[in-house]
Design an enzyme around this catalytic site. Structure first.
Site, PDB file in Angstrom:
ATOM      1  N   GLY A  36       0.793  -1.230   0.000  1.00 54.65           N
ATOM      2  CA  GLY A  36       0.000   0.000   0.000  1.00 54.65           C
ATOM      3  C   GLY A  36       0.821   1.274   0.000  1.00 54.65           C
ATOM      4  O   GLY A  36       0.257   2.375   0.013  1.00 54.65           O
ATOM      5  N   GLY A  38       2.569   2.445  -2.404  1.00 64.49           N
ATOM      6  CA  GLY A  38       2.507   3.121  -3.708  1.00 64.49           C
ATOM      7  C   GLY A  38       3.454   2.565  -4.760  1.00 64.49           C
ATOM      8  O   GLY A  38       3.598   3.151  -5.833  1.00 64.49           O
ATOM      9  N   LYS A  39       4.078   1.426  -4.485  1.00 65.45           N
ATOM     10  CA  LYS A  39       5.060   0.858  -5.428  1.00 65.45           C
ATOM     11  C   LYS A  39       4.463   0.677  -6.832  1.00 65.45           C
ATOM     12  O   LYS A  39       5.024   1.152  -7.819  1.00 65.45           O
ATOM     13  CB  LYS A  39       5.555  -0.529  -4.946  1.00 65.45           C
ATOM     14  CG  LYS A  39       6.227  -0.553  -3.614  1.00 65.45           C
ATOM     15  CD  LYS A  39       6.650  -1.969  -3.238  1.00 65.45           C
ATOM     16  CE  LYS A  39       5.517  -2.971  -3.053  1.00 65.45           C
ATOM     17  NZ  LYS A  39       4.589  -2.699  -1.955  1.00 65.45           N
ATOM     18  N   SER A  40       3.346  -0.046  -6.907  1.00 63.24           N
ATOM     19  CA  SER A  40       2.750  -0.354  -8.219  1.00 63.24           C
ATOM     20  C   SER A  40       2.293   0.906  -8.920  1.00 63.24           C
ATOM     21  O   SER A  40       2.521   1.073 -10.128  1.00 63.24           O
ATOM     22  CB  SER A  40       1.526  -1.268  -8.063  1.00 63.24           C
ATOM     23  OG  SER A  40       1.894  -2.446  -7.436  1.00 63.24           O
ATOM     24  N   SER A 124       9.596  -6.932  -0.999  1.00 65.54           N
ATOM     25  CA  SER A 124      11.011  -7.285  -0.759  1.00 65.54           C
ATOM     26  C   SER A 124      11.493  -6.750   0.592  1.00 65.54           C
ATOM     27  O   SER A 124      12.340  -5.851   0.629  1.00 65.54           O
ATOM     28  CB  SER A 124      11.904  -6.815  -1.904  1.00 65.54           C
ATOM     29  OG  SER A 124      11.620  -5.502  -2.337  1.00 65.54           O
TER      30      SER A 124
HETATM   31  N1  LIG Z   1       1.683 -11.768   4.290  1.00 66.25           N
HETATM   32  C1  LIG Z   1       1.797 -10.832   3.326  1.00 66.25           C
HETATM   33  N2  LIG Z   1       2.744  -9.874   3.425  1.00 66.25           N
HETATM   34  C2  LIG Z   1       2.858  -8.952   2.442  1.00 66.25           C
HETATM   35  N3  LIG Z   1       2.067  -8.909   1.335  1.00 66.25           N
HETATM   36  C3  LIG Z   1       1.114  -9.861   1.207  1.00 66.25           C
HETATM   37  C4  LIG Z   1       0.935 -10.851   2.205  1.00 66.25           C
HETATM   38  N4  LIG Z   1      -0.097 -11.646   1.802  1.00 66.25           N
HETATM   39  C5  LIG Z   1      -0.536 -11.189   0.628  1.00 66.25           C
HETATM   40  N5  LIG Z   1       0.186 -10.108   0.259  1.00 66.25           N
HETATM   41  C6  LIG Z   1      -0.005  -9.437  -1.044  1.00 66.25           C
HETATM   42  O1  LIG Z   1       1.082  -9.866  -1.848  1.00 66.25           O
HETATM   43  C7  LIG Z   1       1.809  -8.749  -2.322  1.00 66.25           C
HETATM   44  C8  LIG Z   1       3.289  -8.866  -1.952  1.00 66.25           C
HETATM   45  O2  LIG Z   1       3.915  -9.756  -2.804  1.00 66.25           O
HETATM   46  P1  LIG Z   1       5.468  -9.620  -3.055  1.00 66.25           P
HETATM   47  O3  LIG Z   1       5.836 -10.692  -4.005  1.00 66.25           O
HETATM   48  O4  LIG Z   1       5.773  -8.220  -3.440  1.00 66.25           O
HETATM   49  O5  LIG Z   1       6.056  -9.910  -1.597  1.00 66.25           O
HETATM   50  S1  LIG Z   1       7.570 -10.200  -1.185  1.00 66.25           S
HETATM   51  O6  LIG Z   1       8.430  -9.289  -1.944  1.00 66.25           O
HETATM   52  O7  LIG Z   1       7.869 -11.588  -1.488  1.00 66.25           O
HETATM   53  O8  LIG Z   1       7.634  -9.931   0.252  1.00 66.25           O
HETATM   54  C9  LIG Z   1       1.273  -7.515  -1.642  1.00 66.25           C
HETATM   55  O9  LIG Z   1       1.128  -6.592  -2.709  1.00 66.25           O
HETATM   56  P2  LIG Z   1       1.292  -5.030  -2.532  1.00 66.25           P
HETATM   57  O10 LIG Z   1       0.140  -4.635  -1.650  1.00 66.25           O
HETATM   58  O11 LIG Z   1       1.140  -4.525  -3.941  1.00 66.25           O
HETATM   59  O12 LIG Z   1       2.625  -4.712  -1.941  1.00 66.25           O
HETATM   60  C10 LIG Z   1      -0.030  -7.939  -1.011  1.00 66.25           C
HETATM   61  O13 LIG Z   1      -1.094  -7.543  -1.833  1.00 66.25           O
HETATM   62  N1  LIG Z   2       1.484   9.394  -3.933  1.00 64.12           N
HETATM   63  C1  LIG Z   2       0.294   8.901  -3.589  1.00 64.12           C
HETATM   64  N2  LIG Z   2      -0.613   9.696  -2.971  1.00 64.12           N
HETATM   65  C2  LIG Z   2      -1.811   9.215  -2.617  1.00 64.12           C
HETATM   66  N3  LIG Z   2      -2.223   7.943  -2.826  1.00 64.12           N
HETATM   67  C3  LIG Z   2      -1.375   7.129  -3.434  1.00 64.12           C
HETATM   68  C4  LIG Z   2      -0.063   7.536  -3.838  1.00 64.12           C
HETATM   69  N4  LIG Z   2       0.560   6.497  -4.400  1.00 64.12           N
HETATM   70  C5  LIG Z   2      -0.313   5.464  -4.342  1.00 64.12           C
HETATM   71  N5  LIG Z   2      -1.490   5.845  -3.787  1.00 64.12           N
HETATM   72  C6  LIG Z   2      -2.671   4.995  -3.551  1.00 64.12           C
HETATM   73  O1  LIG Z   2      -2.306   4.064  -2.531  1.00 64.12           O
HETATM   74  C7  LIG Z   2      -2.922   2.810  -2.793  1.00 64.12           C
HETATM   75  C8  LIG Z   2      -1.856   1.718  -2.786  1.00 64.12           C
HETATM   76  O2  LIG Z   2      -1.005   1.928  -3.878  1.00 64.12           O
HETATM   77  P1  LIG Z   2      -0.278   0.714  -4.601  1.00 64.12           P
HETATM   78  O3  LIG Z   2       0.490   1.292  -5.727  1.00 64.12           O
HETATM   79  O4  LIG Z   2      -1.235  -0.378  -4.916  1.00 64.12           O
HETATM   80  O5  LIG Z   2       0.721   0.249  -3.461  1.00 64.12           O
HETATM   81  P2  LIG Z   2       1.672  -1.032  -3.380  1.00 64.12           P
HETATM   82  O6  LIG Z   2       1.920  -1.500  -4.786  1.00 64.12           O
HETATM   83  O7  LIG Z   2       2.907  -0.536  -2.711  1.00 64.12           O
HETATM   84  O8  LIG Z   2       0.921  -2.025  -2.572  1.00 64.12           O
HETATM   85  C9  LIG Z   2      -3.665   2.933  -4.111  1.00 64.12           C
HETATM   86  O9  LIG Z   2      -5.027   3.129  -3.822  1.00 64.12           O
HETATM   87  C10 LIG Z   2      -3.062   4.164  -4.751  1.00 64.12           C
HETATM   88  O10 LIG Z   2      -3.982   4.858  -5.553  1.00 64.12           O
END
Ligand SMILES: Nc1ncnc2c1ncn2[C@@H]1O[C@H](COP(=O)(O)OS(=O)(=O)O)[C@@H](OP(=O)(O)O)[C@H]1O
Ligand SMILES: Nc1ncnc2c1ncn2[C@@H]1O[C@H](COP(=O)(O)OP(=O)(O)O)[C@@H](O)[C@H]1O
Length: 223
Positions: A36, A38-40, A124
């Protein structure tokens, strides 16, 4: 099996030929941070900005890679059977994350070797795993080819966003080993770029900040 029985075959078309064809250096731009943070969003925005400039890129996103190359055991069971799924499927225990990052780090290094500006978005959380990728990428190319981007968004902001409802599940104990809640996140000590997610900046501005560094570091030239 003896590892020395597997012999490296040098490529006919080398990296510098590919890079000069594309007019850019192959690099890995490695986004790391809490779920969450903002990576993606920022990586996708950067990808669009680079495309607009005519750059050759690719984007590897943790959520998507875990649908294929690094799928969890249940996703592999039907096609490959129980033993295979248990052996090769990946969850979120530290050893699973280590293998996830090892696989994707190697894929990213291959893509950078093909001259692509390779963007990755993985939580990561472990420093050692990220540092191993840095080593793989730099050994395949040179120092400076691995650009670590720490999306430094405070946990309370990530948790308030909770776009997938995962923090809620982690707090209730429904999801175990959740980064930031029940699992560690080891922040980079010396990332090439730190994006301050604690202040009000748009993803477009954050992406532009990374883009400016890529130009500054001569990954490609703008005309
Ligand atoms: N236990 C746990 N911890 C962290 N994240 C979790 C977990 N379970 C599911 N998810 C979801 O999987 C996304 C993370 O996957 P990654 O491959 O980036 O994780 S890692 O780098 O191997 O730690 C991560 O995506 P992002 O929210 O986009 O970061 C989550 O949506
Ligand atoms: N700079 C920013 N300001 C406000 N909201 C953001 C920003 N970057 C990302 N978001 C919001 O935060 C949420 C999580 O972003 P996401 O890119 O999915 O995070 P991650 O890939 O790290 O899990 C999304 O709803 C996105 O729209």
């Amino acid at each position: 099996m003896n590892p020395s029985d597997i012999v490296w075959h040098p490529a006919t078309v080398d990296r510098s030929a590919r890079e000069s064809n594309l007019g850019q250096r192959g690099v890995v731009v490695w986004f790391t941070g809490l779920s969450g943070c903002g990576k993606s969003t920022v990586a996708n925005e950067l990808d669009s900005q680079l495309l607009q400039l005519g750059r050759a890129t690719t984007l590897l996103d943790g959520d998507n890679i875990r649908h294929g190359l690094c799928a969890p055991p249940p996703a592999l069971r039907e096609e490959h059977g129980e033993a295979f799924a248990e052996r090769f499927g990946l969850g979120f225990a530290s050893i699973d994350r280590e293998e996830n990052i090892r696989r994707i780090g190697n894929v990213a290094a291959l893509m950078a070797s093909a001259g692509l500006i390779t963007l990755t978005a993985f939580v990561s959380p472990y420093r050692k795993d990220r540092d191993r990728v840095r080593k793989i990428v730099e050994e395949a190319g040179k120092t400076g080819d691995f650009i670590e981007v720490f999306v430094d968004t405070p946990l309370d902001i990530c948790e308030a966003r909770d776009p997938k409802g995962l923090y809620k599940k982690a707090r209730s104990g429904e999801i175990k080993n959740f980064t930031g809640i029940s699992d560690p996140y080891e922040a980079p000590r010396n990332p090439e770029i730190r994006l301050d997610g604690g202040k009000a900046t748009t993803p477009a501005d954050q992406a532009a900040e990374v883009l400016q560094k890529l130009v500054e570091w001569k990954v490609f030239a703008t005309s």
